[in-house]
Design a protein around this motif. Structure first.
Motif, PDB file in Angstrom:
ATOM      1  N   THR A  16       0.836  -1.193   0.000  1.00 51.67           N
ATOM      2  CA  THR A  16       0.000   0.000   0.000  1.00 51.67           C
ATOM      3  C   THR A  16       0.875   1.248   0.000  1.00 51.67           C
ATOM      4  O   THR A  16       0.528   2.246  -0.626  1.00 51.67           O
ATOM      5  CB  THR A  16      -0.948   0.016   1.213  1.00 51.67           C
ATOM      6  OG1 THR A  16      -0.187  -0.160   2.403  1.00 51.67           O
ATOM      7  CG2 THR A  16      -1.994  -1.079   1.100  1.00 51.67           C
ATOM      8  N   GLY A  17       2.018   1.181   0.689  1.00 55.08           N
ATOM      9  CA  GLY A  17       2.919   2.335   0.718  1.00 55.08           C
ATOM     10  C   GLY A  17       3.359   2.755  -0.671  1.00 55.08           C
ATOM     11  O   GLY A  17       3.385   3.945  -0.994  1.00 55.08           O
ATOM     12  N   ALA A  52     -11.059   2.798   4.900  1.00 53.09           N
ATOM     13  CA  ALA A  52     -11.925   2.871   3.716  1.00 53.09           C
ATOM     14  C   ALA A  52     -11.113   3.165   2.460  1.00 53.09           C
ATOM     15  O   ALA A  52     -11.326   2.549   1.407  1.00 53.09           O
ATOM     16  CB  ALA A  52     -13.005   3.935   3.916  1.00 53.09           C
ATOM     17  N   ILE A  53     -10.166   4.085   2.564  1.00 54.53           N
ATOM     18  CA  ILE A  53      -9.324   4.439   1.411  1.00 54.53           C
ATOM     19  C   ILE A  53      -8.369   3.291   1.092  1.00 54.53           C
ATOM     20  O   ILE A  53      -8.238   2.872  -0.058  1.00 54.53           O
ATOM     21  CB  ILE A  53      -8.529   5.730   1.700  1.00 54.53           C
ATOM     22  CG1 ILE A  53      -9.487   6.902   1.900  1.00 54.53           C
ATOM     23  CG2 ILE A  53      -7.536   6.020   0.573  1.00 54.53           C
ATOM     24  CD1 ILE A  53      -8.828   8.149   2.457  1.00 54.53           C
ATOM     25  N   THR A  54      -7.719   2.772   2.118  1.00 55.89           N
ATOM     26  CA  THR A  54      -6.747   1.697   1.925  1.00 55.89           C
ATOM     27  C   THR A  54      -7.408   0.452   1.342  1.00 55.89           C
ATOM     28  O   THR A  54      -6.885  -0.159   0.408  1.00 55.89           O
ATOM     29  CB  THR A  54      -6.055   1.357   3.268  1.00 55.89           C
ATOM     30  OG1 THR A  54      -5.465   2.552   3.787  1.00 55.89           O
ATOM     31  CG2 THR A  54      -4.996   0.293   3.083  1.00 55.89           C
ATOM     32  N   ASN A  55      -8.557   0.070   1.879  1.00 55.09           N
ATOM     33  CA  ASN A  55      -9.258  -1.112   1.383  1.00 55.09           C
ATOM     34  C   ASN A  55      -9.638  -0.971  -0.083  1.00 55.09           C
ATOM     35  O   ASN A  55      -9.478  -1.907  -0.868  1.00 55.09           O
ATOM     36  CB  ASN A  55     -10.520  -1.381   2.219  1.00 55.09           C
ATOM     37  CG  ASN A  55     -10.204  -1.890   3.606  1.00 55.09           C
ATOM     38  OD1 ASN A  55      -9.110  -2.375   3.876  1.00 55.09           O
ATOM     39  ND2 ASN A  55     -11.162  -1.775   4.500  1.00 55.09           N
ATOM     40  N   ILE A  61       1.360 -11.276  -3.675  1.00 51.57           N
ATOM     41  CA  ILE A  61       1.916 -11.150  -2.329  1.00 51.57           C
ATOM     42  C   ILE A  61       1.607  -9.740  -1.863  1.00 51.57           C
ATOM     43  O   ILE A  61       1.965  -8.762  -2.526  1.00 51.57           O
ATOM     44  CB  ILE A  61       3.441 -11.387  -2.307  1.00 51.57           C
ATOM     45  CG1 ILE A  61       3.754 -12.814  -2.743  1.00 51.57           C
ATOM     46  CG2 ILE A  61       4.005 -11.100  -0.920  1.00 51.57           C
ATOM     47  CD1 ILE A  61       5.244 -13.079  -2.915  1.00 51.57           C
ATOM     48  N   LEU A  62       0.931  -9.635  -0.729  1.00 52.26           N
ATOM     49  CA  LEU A  62       0.648  -8.344  -0.117  1.00 52.26           C
ATOM     50  C   LEU A  62       1.694  -8.091   0.958  1.00 52.26           C
ATOM     51  O   LEU A  62       1.963  -8.967   1.770  1.00 52.26           O
ATOM     52  CB  LEU A  62      -0.739  -8.336   0.525  1.00 52.26           C
ATOM     53  CG  LEU A  62      -1.935  -8.410  -0.415  1.00 52.26           C
ATOM     54  CD1 LEU A  62      -3.220  -8.650   0.364  1.00 52.26           C
ATOM     55  CD2 LEU A  62      -2.036  -7.125  -1.223  1.00 52.26           C
ATOM     56  N   ASP A  63       2.258  -6.914   0.969  1.00 47.74           N
ATOM     57  CA  ASP A  63       3.252  -6.536   1.976  1.00 47.74           C
ATOM     58  C   ASP A  63       2.710  -5.356   2.772  1.00 47.74           C
ATOM     59  O   ASP A  63       2.471  -4.285   2.225  1.00 47.74           O
ATOM     60  CB  ASP A  63       4.564  -6.156   1.280  1.00 47.74           C
ATOM     61  CG  ASP A  63       5.656  -5.757   2.256  1.00 47.74           C
ATOM     62  OD1 ASP A  63       5.446  -5.824   3.480  1.00 47.74           O
ATOM     63  OD2 ASP A  63       6.731  -5.368   1.776  1.00 47.74           O
ATOM     64  N   GLY A  64       2.486  -5.566   4.082  1.00 45.54           N
ATOM     65  CA  GLY A  64       2.003  -4.487   4.932  1.00 45.54           C
ATOM     66  C   GLY A  64       0.497  -4.316   4.934  1.00 45.54           C
ATOM     67  O   GLY A  64      -0.019  -3.327   5.455  1.00 45.54           O
TER      68      GLY A  64
END
Length: 175
Positions: free
Chosen positions: A4-5, A35-38, A55-58
């Motif tokens: 996400t970063g 809400a924004i991140t999702n 692969i999700l990191d963080g």
């Protein structure tokens, strides 16, 4: 690898509305609201390159995000790379970034020429959220939110822990 970063920093550098929203939170050491991140993660996982896996990191960083993620994907593994805070401070305080996306570390991956990116020749910088003051806030928030996420994935039988204090090749191998 999806972080996400990285998505937020891209939007900040492109001066998007999302980037402006995210930048305000990141400068304060706060997480961007769920809400924004999702929404950002869900949109990213709909892209073609994620069709066969990702692969999700963080992410997810809290139980609300984990439960949201469960509504549209089934995870086969959730890997928690454990690292004591003092090592986090040491690693982050020596991290440098380039606008082209390349990252460096003054000890483990220094640039060939001090302060200059090996790839594009631009000046390197420290992220605003990597300062000790902001990192302290980030770690406090992280610790408060991660325990329910770990329990959630332990209950699903997909949780695995890896010792993040080892070398990068050793951590990669363990993962």
């Amino acid at each position: 690898l999806i972080t996400t970063g990285t998505i937020f920093r891209k939007n900040i550098s492109e001066h998007t509305m999302l980037g402006e929203l995210a930048e305000g939170f990141l400068k304060q050491g706060k997480l961007v609201p769920d809400a924004i991140t999702n929404e950002v993660v869900q949109n990213r996982l709909k892209e073609k390159d994620c069709a066969v896996g990702f692969i999700l990191d963080g992410y997810p960083r809290n139980i609300t995000q984990a439960i949201f993620l469960d509504t549209f994907v089934f995870l086969t593994h959730a890997v928690f790379v454990f690292l004591p805070d003092e090592i986090v401070y040491e690693r982050v305080s020596k991290r440098l970034m380039c606008r082209c996306g390349e990252s460096y570390h003054l000890v483990t991956k220094p640039p060939k020429k001090s302060g200059i990116c090996d790839v594009c020749g631009q000046s390197l910088f420290q992220r605003v959220d990597d300062t000790p003051e902001v990192l302290k806030v980030r770690l406090e928030s992280y610790h408060a939110n991660i325990e329910p996420v770990l329990l959630h994935y332990k209950e699903q039988g997909v949780w695995h822990e890896v010792d993040g204090a080892k070398s990068v090749p050793e951590v990669r191998e363990a993962i």
